[in-house]
Design a protein around this motif. Structure first.
Motif, PDB file in Angstrom:
ATOM      1  N   LEU A 271     -13.098   3.591   2.658  1.00  0.00           N
ATOM      2  CA  LEU A 271     -12.330   4.534   1.877  1.00  0.00           C
ATOM      3  C   LEU A 271     -12.182   3.646   0.366  1.00  0.00           C
ATOM      4  O   LEU A 271     -12.404   4.297  -0.620  1.00  0.00           O
ATOM      5  CB  LEU A 271     -10.857   4.682   2.497  1.00  0.00           C
ATOM      6  CG  LEU A 271      -9.989   5.329   1.189  1.00  0.00           C
ATOM      7  CD1 LEU A 271     -10.428   6.595   1.029  1.00  0.00           C
ATOM      8  CD2 LEU A 271      -8.508   5.285   1.915  1.00  0.00           C
ATOM      9  N   THR A 272     -11.891   2.404   0.488  1.00  0.00           N
ATOM     10  CA  THR A 272     -11.612   1.576  -0.606  1.00  0.00           C
ATOM     11  C   THR A 272     -12.907   1.588  -1.573  1.00  0.00           C
ATOM     12  O   THR A 272     -13.195   1.653  -2.643  1.00  0.00           O
ATOM     13  CB  THR A 272     -11.138   0.225  -0.454  1.00  0.00           C
ATOM     14  OG1 THR A 272     -11.869  -0.452   0.555  1.00  0.00           O
ATOM     15  CG2 THR A 272      -9.651   0.419   0.128  1.00  0.00           C
ATOM     16  N   GLN A 273     -14.207   1.148  -0.726  1.00  0.00           N
ATOM     17  CA  GLN A 273     -15.372   1.324  -1.331  1.00  0.00           C
ATOM     18  C   GLN A 273     -15.655   2.705  -2.167  1.00  0.00           C
ATOM     19  O   GLN A 273     -16.150   2.716  -3.166  1.00  0.00           O
ATOM     20  CB  GLN A 273     -16.452   1.051  -0.578  1.00  0.00           C
ATOM     21  CG  GLN A 273     -17.783   0.726  -1.045  1.00  0.00           C
ATOM     22  CD  GLN A 273     -18.979   0.735  -0.020  1.00  0.00           C
ATOM     23  OE1 GLN A 273     -19.020   1.374   0.752  1.00  0.00           O
ATOM     24  NE2 GLN A 273     -19.862  -0.500  -0.244  1.00  0.00           N
ATOM     25  N   ALA A 274     -15.473   3.636  -1.294  1.00  0.00           N
ATOM     26  CA  ALA A 274     -15.909   5.001  -2.184  1.00  0.00           C
ATOM     27  C   ALA A 274     -15.055   5.271  -3.141  1.00  0.00           C
ATOM     28  O   ALA A 274     -15.330   6.083  -4.354  1.00  0.00           O
ATOM     29  CB  ALA A 274     -15.686   6.183  -0.802  1.00  0.00           C
ATOM     30  N   ALA A 275     -13.451   4.985  -3.149  1.00  0.00           N
ATOM     31  CA  ALA A 275     -12.547   5.184  -4.267  1.00  0.00           C
ATOM     32  C   ALA A 275     -13.141   4.310  -5.647  1.00  0.00           C
ATOM     33  O   ALA A 275     -13.152   5.050  -6.694  1.00  0.00           O
ATOM     34  CB  ALA A 275     -11.213   4.727  -3.797  1.00  0.00           C
ATOM     35  N   TRP A 276     -13.540   3.108  -5.523  1.00  0.00           N
ATOM     36  CA  TRP A 276     -13.940   2.441  -6.628  1.00  0.00           C
ATOM     37  C   TRP A 276     -15.322   2.801  -6.915  1.00  0.00           C
ATOM     38  O   TRP A 276     -15.776   2.700  -8.097  1.00  0.00           O
ATOM     39  CB  TRP A 276     -13.748   1.013  -6.391  1.00  0.00           C
ATOM     40  CG  TRP A 276     -12.588   0.502  -6.744  1.00  0.00           C
ATOM     41  CD1 TRP A 276     -11.447   0.139  -5.814  1.00  0.00           C
ATOM     42  CD2 TRP A 276     -12.035   0.128  -7.949  1.00  0.00           C
ATOM     43  NE1 TRP A 276     -10.238  -0.240  -6.349  1.00  0.00           N
ATOM     44  CE2 TRP A 276     -10.510  -0.163  -7.792  1.00  0.00           C
ATOM     45  CE3 TRP A 276     -12.421   0.430  -9.234  1.00  0.00           C
ATOM     46  CZ2 TRP A 276      -9.785  -0.460  -8.931  1.00  0.00           C
ATOM     47  CZ3 TRP A 276     -11.422   0.078 -10.395  1.00  0.00           C
ATOM     48  CH2 TRP A 276     -10.148  -0.371 -10.137  1.00  0.00           C
ATOM     49  N   VAL A 317      -7.763  -2.811   5.048  1.00  0.00           N
ATOM     50  CA  VAL A 317      -7.630  -2.861   3.528  1.00  0.00           C
ATOM     51  C   VAL A 317      -7.168  -1.457   3.027  1.00  0.00           C
ATOM     52  O   VAL A 317      -7.197  -0.391   3.948  1.00  0.00           O
ATOM     53  CB  VAL A 317      -8.729  -3.302   2.629  1.00  0.00           C
ATOM     54  CG1 VAL A 317     -10.115  -2.242   3.162  1.00  0.00           C
ATOM     55  CG2 VAL A 317      -8.291  -3.190   1.445  1.00  0.00           C
ATOM     56  N   GLY A 318      -6.121  -1.469   2.172  1.00  0.00           N
ATOM     57  CA  GLY A 318      -5.644  -0.021   1.749  1.00  0.00           C
ATOM     58  C   GLY A 318      -5.777  -0.121  -0.016  1.00  0.00           C
ATOM     59  O   GLY A 318      -5.976  -1.344  -0.629  1.00  0.00           O
ATOM     60  N   LEU A 319      -5.536   0.915  -0.394  1.00  0.00           N
ATOM     61  CA  LEU A 319      -5.619   0.959  -2.050  1.00  0.00           C
ATOM     62  C   LEU A 319      -4.229   1.165  -2.483  1.00  0.00           C
ATOM     63  O   LEU A 319      -3.711   2.060  -2.037  1.00  0.00           O
ATOM     64  CB  LEU A 319      -6.456   2.253  -2.487  1.00  0.00           C
ATOM     65  CG  LEU A 319      -6.729   1.997  -4.027  1.00  0.00           C
ATOM     66  CD1 LEU A 319      -7.828   1.243  -4.427  1.00  0.00           C
ATOM     67  CD2 LEU A 319      -7.186   3.639  -4.451  1.00  0.00           C
ATOM     68  N   TYR A 320      -3.717   0.144  -3.242  1.00  0.00           N
ATOM     69  CA  TYR A 320      -2.180   0.164  -3.608  1.00  0.00           C
ATOM     70  C   TYR A 320      -2.003   1.332  -4.597  1.00  0.00           C
ATOM     71  O   TYR A 320      -2.843   1.637  -5.623  1.00  0.00           O
ATOM     72  CB  TYR A 320      -1.866  -1.113  -4.256  1.00  0.00           C
ATOM     73  CG  TYR A 320      -0.297  -1.172  -4.542  1.00  0.00           C
ATOM     74  CD1 TYR A 320       0.570  -1.540  -3.255  1.00  0.00           C
ATOM     75  CD2 TYR A 320       0.010  -1.360  -5.694  1.00  0.00           C
ATOM     76  CE1 TYR A 320       1.911  -1.441  -3.725  1.00  0.00           C
ATOM     77  CE2 TYR A 320       1.398  -1.432  -6.144  1.00  0.00           C
ATOM     78  CZ  TYR A 320       2.452  -1.498  -4.982  1.00  0.00           C
ATOM     79  OH  TYR A 320       3.790  -1.649  -5.233  1.00  0.00           O
ATOM     80  N   ILE A 321      -0.718   2.025  -4.539  1.00  0.00           N
ATOM     81  CA  ILE A 321      -0.699   3.356  -5.699  1.00  0.00           C
ATOM     82  C   ILE A 321       0.843   3.091  -6.218  1.00  0.00           C
ATOM     83  O   ILE A 321       1.187   3.970  -7.076  1.00  0.00           O
ATOM     84  CB  ILE A 321      -0.588   4.451  -4.823  1.00  0.00           C
ATOM     85  CG1 ILE A 321       0.260   4.590  -3.484  1.00  0.00           C
ATOM     86  CG2 ILE A 321      -2.096   4.889  -4.247  1.00  0.00           C
ATOM     87  CD1 ILE A 321       0.329   5.745  -2.874  1.00  0.00           C
ATOM     88  N   GLY A 322       1.497   1.691  -5.926  1.00  0.00           N
ATOM     89  CA  GLY A 322       2.728   1.625  -6.622  1.00  0.00           C
ATOM     90  C   GLY A 322       3.858   2.094  -5.614  1.00  0.00           C
ATOM     91  O   GLY A 322       3.825   2.378  -4.520  1.00  0.00           O
ATOM     92  N   GLY A 323       5.073   1.316  -6.061  1.00  0.00           N
ATOM     93  CA  GLY A 323       6.186   1.621  -5.346  1.00  0.00           C
ATOM     94  C   GLY A 323       6.251   1.127  -3.921  1.00  0.00           C
ATOM     95  O   GLY A 323       6.766   1.608  -2.910  1.00  0.00           O
ATOM     96  N   GLY A 324       5.426   0.043  -3.719  1.00  0.00           N
ATOM     97  CA  GLY A 324       5.239  -0.600  -2.320  1.00  0.00           C
ATOM     98  C   GLY A 324       4.627   0.261  -1.415  1.00  0.00           C
ATOM     99  O   GLY A 324       4.662   0.048  -0.081  1.00  0.00           O
ATOM    100  N   ARG A 325       3.567   1.288  -1.981  1.00  0.00           N
ATOM    101  CA  ARG A 325       2.938   2.186  -1.078  1.00  0.00           C
ATOM    102  C   ARG A 325       1.487   1.942  -1.204  1.00  0.00           C
ATOM    103  O   ARG A 325       0.924   1.533  -2.387  1.00  0.00           O
ATOM    104  CB  ARG A 325       3.131   3.421  -1.387  1.00  0.00           C
ATOM    105  CG  ARG A 325       4.887   4.012  -1.032  1.00  0.00           C
ATOM    106  CD  ARG A 325       5.117   5.404  -1.549  1.00  0.00           C
ATOM    107  NE  ARG A 325       4.821   5.470  -2.834  1.00  0.00           N
ATOM    108  CZ  ARG A 325       4.396   6.700  -3.311  1.00  0.00           C
ATOM    109  NH1 ARG A 325       4.421   7.901  -2.810  1.00  0.00           N
ATOM    110  NH2 ARG A 325       3.967   6.866  -4.855  1.00  0.00           N
ATOM    111  N   MET A 326       0.666   2.334  -0.235  1.00  0.00           N
ATOM    112  CA  MET A 326      -0.722   2.334  -0.334  1.00  0.00           C
ATOM    113  C   MET A 326      -1.403   3.732   0.180  1.00  0.00           C
ATOM    114  O   MET A 326      -0.725   4.365   1.177  1.00  0.00           O
ATOM    115  CB  MET A 326      -1.369   1.137   0.534  1.00  0.00           C
ATOM    116  CG  MET A 326      -1.181   1.332   2.011  1.00  0.00           C
ATOM    117  SD  MET A 326      -1.871  -0.219   2.885  1.00  0.00           S
ATOM    118  CE  MET A 326      -1.227   0.062   4.310  1.00  0.00           C
TER     119      MET A 326
END
Length: 353
Positions: A271-276, A317-326
């Motif tokens: 997921l993180t690879q595809a997102a970036w 691994v996750g993708l951080y989105i802010g506010g302590g969330r991913m």
């Protein structure tokens, strides 16, 4: 485009690396077997204990998944290189055949004109001056054929070298495929053991487990406050990070499938690879390589688009989105979702761009 032989560092892995991978796979298999036995030998586990054991199995399965991803990446690269070497050998063989044909034509001509002493030929010809000019040309042609023979010998050596390298790489590829099979077996055993444990729960408890984030389920039973998917989005620091976050949001709800990189399903690093990748940035395939792909940032400096990593083995691994969330792909049976970064043991973060 012409293929070129690559340097020797093209090898898939050194003995130490292969030994390490085998040791990890063996240890993981033993752990999975132990858990399967434990699940049968402990009939009175509480719901919390069942979920904790399932969490651990899923974590270990994900670690094996990342090892599988790494091995698959190397195997795919090796397979591509083998194909390139085969193409190169075919092209060189074509050039060799052309050189042989040239040499064969010259040899045939010599045979047809041979057998008569040059002095006799000079005496018989009606145009001695013309004959002598032709003889000089024949000498030049002979020198050219000597060069052709040398070129053929060089081509033969090169073809033999390319074929030997392809053969060696094929042997390493077979080893890599065997490693893939071992990781696949470990993953399946762990997932089956986790499913066996979860089968002990009531349908309501299983639904709660699927709706939660592994270790956070016990807290969710007591605290229904979960990450709010409708919370205002935190602006990303730049356009590339914004594109990566947008991609992750668009993937919400898609299933977790180990080894998947989208667009219909993902594992965590897929997921993180595809997102970036959607933002024009190429990331390595695995969690333990992605953590070194950018600049390390502290937890207090996290910004949307950063990669956040979990567990001591850097297996999630996750993708951080802010506010302590991913946004992350949690595990089989749990789709891509928004979660708190407090749900798992935090290990570090990397800023890609």
């Amino acid at each position: 485009m012409a293929a070129h032989r690559k340097p020797r560092q093209r090898k898939l892995a050194g003995p130490a690396t292969r030994f390490s991978a085998l040791a990890l796979a063996g240890a993981a298999t033993a752990t999975a077997t132990a858990f399967e036995g434990s699940a049968q030998a402990e009939p009175h586990l509480t719901a919390d204990e069942v979920r904790a054991k399932a969490d651990r199995l899923y974590e270990e399965a994900e670690r094996s998944t990342e090892q599988y991803n790494g091995a698959k990446e190397k195997a795919d690269a090796a397979r591509t290189t083998v194909d390139e070497l085969r193409d190169e050998a075919a092209r060189r063989t074509e050039r060799l055949n052309a050189s042989r044909n040239d040499l064969g034509s010259f040899a045939t001509a010599q045979y047809r004109a041979g057998g008569i002493d040059p002095a006799v030929q000079l005496a018989l010809v009606s145009d001695p001056a013309g004959y002598l000019a032709g003889a000089e040309l024949a000498e030049r042609v002979g020198a050219r054929q000597t060069t052709t023979i040398s070129r053929i010998r060089h081509q033969l050596r090169e073809i033999a070298q390319v074929r030997a390298e392809a053969s060696e790489l094929l042997a390493e590829l077979a080893e890599q495929q065997a490693e893939l099979d071992r990781h696949r077996t470990v993953i399946r055993k762990k997932l089956a053991a986790a499913q066996s444990l979860l089968a002990r729960l009531t349908s309501e408890q299983r639904a709660a487990y699927r709706a939660g984030d592994g270790a956070a389920v016990a807290r969710a039973d007591r605290d229904t406050t979960r990450p709010d998917t409708s919370a205002p989005r935190v602006p990303a620091p730049n356009s590339r990070a914004s594109q990566a976050v947008d991609y992750a949001y668009a993937a919400l709800g898609k299933p977790y499938v180990w080894g998947a990189t989208g667009p219909s399903a993902y594992d965590c690093s897929g997921l993180t690879q595809a997102a970036w990748r959607s933002a024009g940035v190429s990331l390595p395939r695995t969690t333990y390589t992605q953590i070194n792909a950018g600049r390390s940032v502290s937890r207090s400096q996290l910004a949307p688009g950063d990669l956040v990593f979990f567990y001591s083995g850097i297996s999630h691994v996750g993708l951080y989105i802010g506010g302590g969330r991913m946004i992350h792909a949690p595990r089989p049976g749990a789709p891509v979702r928004i979660a708190s970064i407090d749900d798992m043991p935090y290990a570090g973060a990397t800023r890609i761009a």
